[in-house]
Design an enzyme around this catalytic site. Structure first.
Site, short mmCIF file in Angstrom:
data_model
loop_
_atom_site.label_atom_id
_atom_site.label_comp_id
_atom_site.label_asym_id
_atom_site.label_seq_id
_atom_site.Cartn_x
_atom_site.Cartn_y
_atom_site.Cartn_z
N GLU A 287 4.74 4.63 20.08
CA GLU A 287 6.11 4.16 19.83
C GLU A 287 6.94 4.11 21.11
OE1 GLU A 287 8.39 6.54 17.05
OE2 GLU A 287 10.10 5.20 17.15
N LYS B 229 4.23 0.99 17.28
CA LYS B 229 5.53 1.09 16.58
C LYS B 229 6.63 0.70 17.57
CE LYS B 229 8.53 4.37 14.16
NZ LYS B 229 8.59 5.44 13.18
C1 5MM Z 1 12.64 9.88 11.83
O1 5MM Z 1 13.23 9.79 13.09
C2 5MM Z 1 12.45 10.09 14.24
C3 5MM Z 1 13.42 10.93 15.02
O2 5MM Z 1 12.79 11.79 15.79
P1 5MM Z 1 13.67 12.81 16.71
O3 5MM Z 1 14.30 13.78 15.82
O4 5MM Z 1 12.64 13.42 17.60
O5 5MM Z 1 14.68 11.98 17.45
C4 5MM Z 1 12.12 8.78 15.04
O6 5MM Z 1 11.17 8.99 16.04
C5 5MM Z 1 11.63 7.75 14.10
O7 5MM Z 1 10.33 8.03 13.66
C6 5MM Z 1 11.65 6.35 14.69
O8 5MM Z 1 12.60 6.17 15.69
C7 5MM Z 1 11.93 5.38 13.56
O9 5MM Z 1 13.11 5.77 12.95
P2 5MM Z 1 14.25 4.68 12.74
O10 5MM Z 1 15.39 5.45 12.14
O11 5MM Z 1 14.54 4.12 14.12
O12 5MM Z 1 13.63 3.65 11.82
#
Ligand code: 5MM
Length: 341
Positions: free
Chosen positions: A178, A220
């Site tokens: 990601e 991702k």
């Molecule tokens: C679920 O959110 C994750 C947040 O992780 P942190 O607490 O370490 O910041 C994040 O990595 C998430 O899996 C992705 O960014 C996708 O989430 P969004 O909200 O951008 O769809």
């Protein structure tokens, strides 16, 4: 490394009609989400909330292929003593685990970060695999602004992503790679496209150098989208076309699937953009979702920490999961969205 197993798991994660629930908020991030709905961020409340999601049978069975868990969650048990990871499996979804330890300031690169967590990762992966995780996730954060991202930050993050992905595959765990180009800022669509292309090219070069098998991973990425405060927001079709253009330039067709993050888009925007890309068609990889906020904002609001709201929160989750499941096949419509609303 069992390449067949990796490829089978990756294919199941991006199967048509389903996508990934990103429920791997670290304790700091889930606190922010809970603060917004007036819920105290205690281990029990986090457990109750995640149990609510994982027991949402309609959503989990029909539209969710995999669920990304956080370290605390993969060790927690539900109110009846069932491990939360078992609830995910019983619903027919694949459990996964966030293994990065977060984005930390990168020396000599003001305003930029590098994601850490490689030390001891082999041992942590062995443990997580024993607890049931079949895929993992590592998120690199790339900010766009004046003079950034720097080459230093992009290459440092891409290298760490590739090292992580290789360690996962060594243990038959599918890596979700990601690299997120943030939506924060006033940059326009073209700047996001340029930065995303640079980041993805660098990531795939590093994956090659670290001998990562592309058939056994899932990408991702962010969608190509104008910054949140940009004076010109692109249309749904522009976002879909630019995102596909950039991905086609950078992502080899050996990668089985791309599961987008939502990154701060509204629920409906995230769905509409995914749907538009799948309607254009012709992509060599499956295109689906791995949303955190765009799947959870509605159920979180509906729940607001009250046991009486569990059923309505599950319905809200089920609705968003279904809309995105349809979008993953290019079959979503605004009418369907509104009919339920
Ligand atoms: C679920 O959110 C994750 C947040 O992780 P942190 O607490 O370490 O910041 C994040 O990595 C998430 O899996 C992705 O960014 C996708 O989430 P969004 O909200 O951008 O769809």
């Amino acid at each position: 490394m069992d390449l067949d197993q990796l490829a089978r798991t990756a294919a199941a994660m991006v199967q048509p009609g389903k996508g990934i629930l990103a429920a791997d908020e670290s304790s700091g991030t889930i606190k922010k989400r809970f603060d917004a709905i007036g819920v105290e961020a205690t281990p029990d409340n986090r457990r109750d909330y995640r149990e609510l999601l994982f027991r949402a049978t309609d959503a989990m069975k029909n539209y969710i292929s995999g669920t990304i868990l956080y370290d605390e969650t993969i060790r927690q048990t539900a109110s009846d003593g069932t491990p939360l990871v078992k609830l995910v499996e019983q619903a027919g979804a694949i459990p996964g685990i966030k293994v990065d330890l977060g984005a930390k300031p990168l020396p000599f690169c003001p305003g930029e970060t590098v994601t850490e967590g490689l030390d001891g990762l082999r041992e942590r992966l062995t443990e997580y695999s024993g607890l049931g995780a079949r895929f993992a996730k590592w998120r690199a954060v790339i900010d766009v602004g004046e003079g950034i991202p720097s080459w230093t930050a992009v290459t440092a993050n891409a290298h760490a992503l590739a090292r992580y992905a290789a360690l996962c595959q060594e243990q038959d765990v599918v890596p979700i790679v990601e690299p997120e180009v943030l939506m924060d800022g006033a940059h326009d669509l073209d700047r996001c496209a340029t930065v995303t292309e640079f980041v993805l090219k660098t990531v795939f070069r590093e994956l090659y150098e670290q001998r990562v098998v592309l058939e056994g991973m899932v990408l991702k990425p962010n969608m190509v989208i104008a910054g949140k405060t940009s004076s010109r927001q692109a249309s749904v079709d522009e976002v879909a076309e630019k995102t596909l253009m950039v991905l086609k330039r950078c992502v080899p067709s050996a990668v089985p699937g791309i599961a987008f993050l939502s990154g701060g888009q509204s629920d409906e925007e995230a769905t509409a953009h995914l749907d538009a890309m799948n309607r254009i068609g012709g992509a060599p990889w499956r295109l689906t979702f791995s949303y955190g906020r765009a799947l959870q904002a509605a159920p979180q609001k509906a729940w607001s920490g009250k046991p009486d709201n569990v059923a309505v929160a599950r319905r809200a989750f089920s609705h968003r999961a279904r809309m995105n499941g349809l979008a993953s096949m290019g079959q979503w419509t605004k009418e369907l969205e509104e009919r339920v609303a």
